[in-house]
Design a protein around this motif. Structure first.
Motif, PDB file in Angstrom:
ATOM      1  N   GLN A  22      38.373  58.072  -3.718  1.00 50.99           N
ATOM      2  CA  GLN A  22      39.651  57.803  -3.247  1.00 50.99           C
ATOM      3  C   GLN A  22      41.010  58.468  -3.711  1.00 50.99           C
ATOM      4  O   GLN A  22      40.937  58.190  -4.890  1.00 50.99           O
ATOM      5  N   ALA A  23      41.712  59.014  -2.944  1.00 48.18           N
ATOM      6  CA  ALA A  23      42.877  59.312  -3.545  1.00 48.18           C
ATOM      7  C   ALA A  23      43.909  58.161  -3.883  1.00 48.18           C
ATOM      8  O   ALA A  23      43.893  57.272  -3.108  1.00 48.18           O
ATOM      9  N   GLN A  24      44.531  58.100  -4.943  1.00 48.61           N
ATOM     10  CA  GLN A  24      45.510  56.985  -5.158  1.00 48.61           C
ATOM     11  C   GLN A  24      46.869  57.226  -4.695  1.00 48.61           C
ATOM     12  O   GLN A  24      47.318  58.670  -4.590  1.00 48.61           O
ATOM     13  N   THR A  25      47.243  56.336  -4.076  1.00 50.39           N
ATOM     14  CA  THR A  25      48.559  56.262  -3.529  1.00 50.39           C
ATOM     15  C   THR A  25      49.652  55.568  -3.978  1.00 50.39           C
ATOM     16  O   THR A  25      49.467  54.292  -4.395  1.00 50.39           O
ATOM     17  N   ASN A  26      50.761  56.180  -4.235  1.00 46.78           N
ATOM     18  CA  ASN A  26      51.931  55.389  -4.752  1.00 46.78           C
ATOM     19  C   ASN A  26      52.860  54.809  -3.726  1.00 46.78           C
ATOM     20  O   ASN A  26      53.353  55.840  -2.856  1.00 46.78           O
ATOM     21  N   ALA A  27      52.770  53.540  -3.512  1.00 43.93           N
ATOM     22  CA  ALA A  27      53.466  53.335  -2.193  1.00 43.93           C
ATOM     23  C   ALA A  27      54.985  52.568  -2.555  1.00 43.93           C
ATOM     24  O   ALA A  27      55.481  51.696  -1.887  1.00 43.93           O
ATOM     25  N   GLY A  28      55.402  52.637  -3.851  1.00 43.81           N
ATOM     26  CA  GLY A  28      56.675  52.135  -4.440  1.00 43.81           C
ATOM     27  C   GLY A  28      57.987  52.310  -3.808  1.00 43.81           C
ATOM     28  O   GLY A  28      58.777  51.637  -3.791  1.00 43.81           O
ATOM     29  N   ASP A  29      57.987  53.612  -3.180  1.00 44.84           N
ATOM     30  CA  ASP A  29      59.165  53.982  -2.453  1.00 44.84           C
ATOM     31  C   ASP A  29      59.296  53.826  -1.037  1.00 44.84           C
ATOM     32  O   ASP A  29      59.984  54.164  -0.242  1.00 44.84           O
ATOM     33  N   GLN A  30      58.089  53.052  -0.688  1.00 48.72           N
ATOM     34  CA  GLN A  30      58.092  52.650   1.171  1.00 48.72           C
ATOM     35  C   GLN A  30      59.168  51.855   1.320  1.00 48.72           C
ATOM     36  O   GLN A  30      59.526  50.919   0.731  1.00 48.72           O
ATOM     37  N   LYS A  31      59.961  52.320   2.367  1.00 47.00           N
ATOM     38  CA  LYS A  31      61.308  51.736   2.916  1.00 47.00           C
ATOM     39  C   LYS A  31      60.613  50.402   3.707  1.00 47.00           C
ATOM     40  O   LYS A  31      59.944  50.475   4.488  1.00 47.00           O
ATOM     41  N   PRO A  32      61.697  49.347   3.907  1.00 50.88           N
ATOM     42  CA  PRO A  32      61.355  48.278   4.523  1.00 50.88           C
ATOM     43  C   PRO A  32      61.494  48.626   6.007  1.00 50.88           C
ATOM     44  O   PRO A  32      62.553  49.606   6.307  1.00 50.88           O
ATOM     45  N   ASP A  33      60.853  47.906   6.905  1.00 48.84           N
ATOM     46  CA  ASP A  33      61.003  48.363   8.516  1.00 48.84           C
ATOM     47  C   ASP A  33      62.540  47.651   8.590  1.00 48.84           C
ATOM     48  O   ASP A  33      62.973  46.715   8.184  1.00 48.84           O
ATOM     49  N   PRO A  34      63.303  48.376   9.499  1.00 49.67           N
ATOM     50  CA  PRO A  34      64.655  47.794   9.736  1.00 49.67           C
ATOM     51  C   PRO A  34      64.772  46.320  10.513  1.00 49.67           C
ATOM     52  O   PRO A  34      65.840  45.761  10.474  1.00 49.67           O
ATOM     53  N   ASP A  35      63.608  46.160  11.419  1.00 47.94           N
ATOM     54  CA  ASP A  35      63.588  44.762  12.094  1.00 47.94           C
ATOM     55  C   ASP A  35      62.468  43.911  11.705  1.00 47.94           C
ATOM     56  O   ASP A  35      61.159  44.512  11.352  1.00 47.94           O
ATOM     57  N   LEU A  36      62.366  42.536  11.529  1.00 46.63           N
ATOM     58  CA  LEU A  36      61.503  41.800  11.261  1.00 46.63           C
ATOM     59  C   LEU A  36      60.676  41.274  12.418  1.00 46.63           C
ATOM     60  O   LEU A  36      61.488  41.132  13.702  1.00 46.63           O
ATOM     61  N   ARG A 360      52.195  44.945   4.551  1.00 44.54           N
ATOM     62  CA  ARG A 360      50.951  45.044   5.302  1.00 44.54           C
ATOM     63  C   ARG A 360      50.234  46.269   4.965  1.00 44.54           C
ATOM     64  O   ARG A 360      50.827  47.258   4.932  1.00 44.54           O
ATOM     65  N   VAL A 361      48.971  45.957   4.701  1.00 42.13           N
ATOM     66  CA  VAL A 361      48.290  46.950   4.283  1.00 42.13           C
ATOM     67  C   VAL A 361      46.681  47.223   4.765  1.00 42.13           C
ATOM     68  O   VAL A 361      46.166  45.584   5.436  1.00 42.13           O
ATOM     69  N   THR A 362      46.555  48.220   5.550  1.00 41.50           N
ATOM     70  CA  THR A 362      45.282  48.307   6.254  1.00 41.50           C
ATOM     71  C   THR A 362      44.247  48.958   5.461  1.00 41.50           C
ATOM     72  O   THR A 362      44.478  49.729   4.352  1.00 41.50           O
ATOM     73  N   VAL A 363      42.842  48.613   5.542  1.00 38.59           N
ATOM     74  CA  VAL A 363      41.752  49.114   4.686  1.00 38.59           C
ATOM     75  C   VAL A 363      40.625  49.683   5.857  1.00 38.59           C
ATOM     76  O   VAL A 363      40.528  49.187   6.668  1.00 38.59           O
ATOM     77  N   ASP A 364      40.253  50.602   5.422  1.00 36.70           N
ATOM     78  CA  ASP A 364      39.212  51.453   6.310  1.00 36.70           C
ATOM     79  C   ASP A 364      37.825  51.056   6.031  1.00 36.70           C
ATOM     80  O   ASP A 364      36.925  51.794   6.693  1.00 36.70           O
ATOM     81  N   GLY A 365      37.410  50.421   5.261  1.00 35.35           N
ATOM     82  CA  GLY A 365      36.095  49.804   5.182  1.00 35.35           C
ATOM     83  C   GLY A 365      35.126  50.768   4.152  1.00 35.35           C
ATOM     84  O   GLY A 365      34.001  50.328   4.157  1.00 35.35           O
ATOM     85  N   LYS A 366      35.711  51.883   3.919  1.00 35.77           N
ATOM     86  CA  LYS A 366      35.079  52.884   2.902  1.00 35.77           C
ATOM     87  C   LYS A 366      35.710  52.793   1.503  1.00 35.77           C
ATOM     88  O   LYS A 366      35.420  53.789   1.001  1.00 35.77           O
ATOM     89  N   GLY A 367      36.544  51.956   1.136  1.00 35.77           N
ATOM     90  CA  GLY A 367      37.049  51.904  -0.059  1.00 35.77           C
ATOM     91  C   GLY A 367      38.481  52.465   0.034  1.00 35.77           C
ATOM     92  O   GLY A 367      39.129  52.468  -0.992  1.00 35.77           O
ATOM     93  N   GLY A 368      39.243  52.757   1.018  1.00 38.97           N
ATOM     94  CA  GLY A 368      40.468  53.166   1.003  1.00 38.97           C
ATOM     95  C   GLY A 368      41.582  52.170   1.682  1.00 38.97           C
ATOM     96  O   GLY A 368      41.013  51.253   2.589  1.00 38.97           O
ATOM     97  N   ALA A 369      42.815  52.288   1.317  1.00 40.59           N
ATOM     98  CA  ALA A 369      43.762  51.278   1.858  1.00 40.59           C
ATOM     99  C   ALA A 369      45.210  52.141   1.942  1.00 40.59           C
ATOM    100  O   ALA A 369      45.337  53.192   1.337  1.00 40.59           O
ATOM    101  N   LYS A 370      45.897  51.570   2.737  1.00 39.85           N
ATOM    102  CA  LYS A 370      47.158  52.223   3.035  1.00 39.85           C
ATOM    103  C   LYS A 370      48.070  51.202   3.648  1.00 39.85           C
ATOM    104  O   LYS A 370      47.944  50.395   4.291  1.00 39.85           O
ATOM    105  N   ALA A 371      49.161  51.215   2.625  1.00 39.36           N
ATOM    106  CA  ALA A 371      50.381  50.303   2.900  1.00 39.36           C
ATOM    107  C   ALA A 371      51.308  50.930   4.156  1.00 39.36           C
ATOM    108  O   ALA A 371      51.819  51.761   4.229  1.00 39.36           O
ATOM    109  N   VAL A 372      51.227  50.176   5.126  1.00 38.58           N
ATOM    110  CA  VAL A 372      51.548  50.607   6.475  1.00 38.58           C
ATOM    111  C   VAL A 372      52.933  50.010   7.126  1.00 38.58           C
ATOM    112  O   VAL A 372      53.972  50.461   7.652  1.00 38.58           O
TER     113      VAL A 372
END
Length: 409
Positions: A22-36, A360-372
């Motif tokens: 799996q490719a490594q993903t840096n999610a450190g710069d992810q911006k907060p959503d404007p609305d809760l 919130r993070v989604t996982v794909d069941g194959k070892g991958g994950a994404k900060a969404v």
């Protein structure tokens, strides 16, 4: 320090084959959503709260790091639970996790993780007692220590998270490196490991080093200023086990720093969340017998700026699926299973201290994950948990930390 590299060829081959690249993903710069997407209501306050565990009737057990366990109603009424053990309260040490037995409906058992006082500092302990509820009063009967880190020592983060196996027959316990660094790669010491134990705290069957014993005597060092200094840190004392050192037989994976999050995804995969140093917080897919690299590698650097080799330099070590530079300072990890937020079903939710909110993070069941998605609550969030009705509750990391209820807008 020795590294447990002598896995049987069959075990090693099996673990390699089960790992998807799996490719490594840096999610450190992810911006907060404007609305809760939720309403936030403060319900109660606690002194340095740490973890929530929900009872079937929607009341909560809430730990306070100072050494208390509280029974809390959804309206915020609190009653201190009696019969809890004494703790070593210092820095990040104290009363930490609370978890209901997977068989709570019949045994009413509650597990606590905490730093127990010792002759020198303290050591992570896991114990269990029977929760007795009498009206609005509560106590733990017959509390027994099932597992304890030895030797005791000072400083650092203890980890202290439990995830029960999906079949309810065993548990996984995270043990932080307590800022001692090098012992995370020493097979004879439990610090910096994820352990796999029976519900009674013994080595679970099927562990990668099942039946192996560690050195009878092990060295203790104090927290070091960085990974390099730890290599030559003076030995404070030498501890000799009164019986066999079962650490290798208990160990599931090695090379962890501060593993505060541990949870099974709906598909049965085990995911772990840990702090990096200055940069390099990690979300890891945990697999049997693997080495997750700390303190040999990190996507962060030491707090004093001393560099740590990149995980890209060591293909033999497991890389995180997601890492964060800059850090989020994670508090906990859970998988949402409810229906109040149906679009999140199966997603992981991560609480953040420095990021002051939820991810919130989604996982794909194959070892991958994404900060969404990322939401800023304006508070250091230590814990996020799901109530029986599918709503969310979070704890604020503060001397007067709030308990907040999150419901859909």
């Amino acid at each position: 320090m020795r590294t447990p590299t002598k896995l049987g060829h069959g075990v090693l081959l099996a673990t390699l084959l089960t790992s998807a690249a799996q490719a490594q993903t840096n999610a450190g710069d992810q911006k907060p959503d404007p609305d809760l997407p939720f309403k936030v209501s403060r319900v109660a306050s606690f002194e340095l709260p740490w973890r929530i565990a929900f009872l079937p009737d929607s009341r909560m057990l809430v730990t306070e790091k100072v050494g208390r366990l509280q029974l809390v109603t959804p309206e915020g009424a609190k009653t201190e639970v009696k019969g809890v053990p004494a703790v070593y309260f210092e820095g990040q040490n104290g009363m930490l996790g609370v978890f209901l037995s997977p068989h709570y409906a019949t045994d009413h058992n509650v597990y606590l993780t905490y730093v127990a006082p010792g002759q020198y500092g303290g050591g992570l302990a896991m114990g269990r007692g029977k929760l007795v509820l009498d009206g609005d009063q509560a106590r733990l009967d017959d509390f027994k220590v099932l597992w304890q880190q030895m030797p005791t020592g000072k400083g650092g983060q203890a980890g202290a998270q439990i995830a029960f196996a999906p079949d309810g027959k065993s548990l996984f316990l995270t043990v932080g490196d307590r800022q001692r660094f090098t012992p995370a790669q020493d097979p004879d010491q439990p610090v910096g490991k994820i352990l796999h134990l029976t519900l009674d705290g013994k080595p679970a069957p099927g562990n990668p080093w099942a039946g192996k014993e560690g050195a009878r005597s092990i060295p203790l060092i104090d927290p070091a200023k960085d990974t390099e200094a730890a290599k030559t840190a003076p030995v404070v004392s030498t501890y000799t086990f009164p019986g066999p050192n079962l650490t290798p037989a208990e160990t599931w994976s090695i090379g962890h720093r501060t593993p505060y999050g541990l949870a099974f995804a709906p598909n049965g995969q085990l995911w772990e969340l840990e702090h990096g140093p200055r940069g390099g917080d990690e979300l890891n897919l945990i697999e049997k017998g693997k080495n997750y690299g700390w303190p040999l590698v990190s996507y962060g650097v030491n707090y004093d700026g001393v560099p740590v080799p990149s995980p890209d330099t060591r293909p033999d070590l497991v890389k995180p699926v997601i890492y964060w530079v800059p850090v989020i300072a994670p508090g906990n990890l859970m998988f949402y299973k409810g229906h109040l937020f149906p679009q999140w079903n199966g997603s992981a939710l991560i609480s953040g201290l420095v990021s002051m909110g939820l991810i919130r993070v989604t996982v794909d069941g194959k070892g991958g994950a994404k900060a969404v998605q990322r939401w800023n609550l304006g508070k250091r969030i230590r814990d996020v948990e799901e109530a029986p009705d599918g709503s969310l509750w979070v704890l604020e990391d503060a001397s007067s930390g709030g308990l907040y209820h999150l419901t859909p807008k």
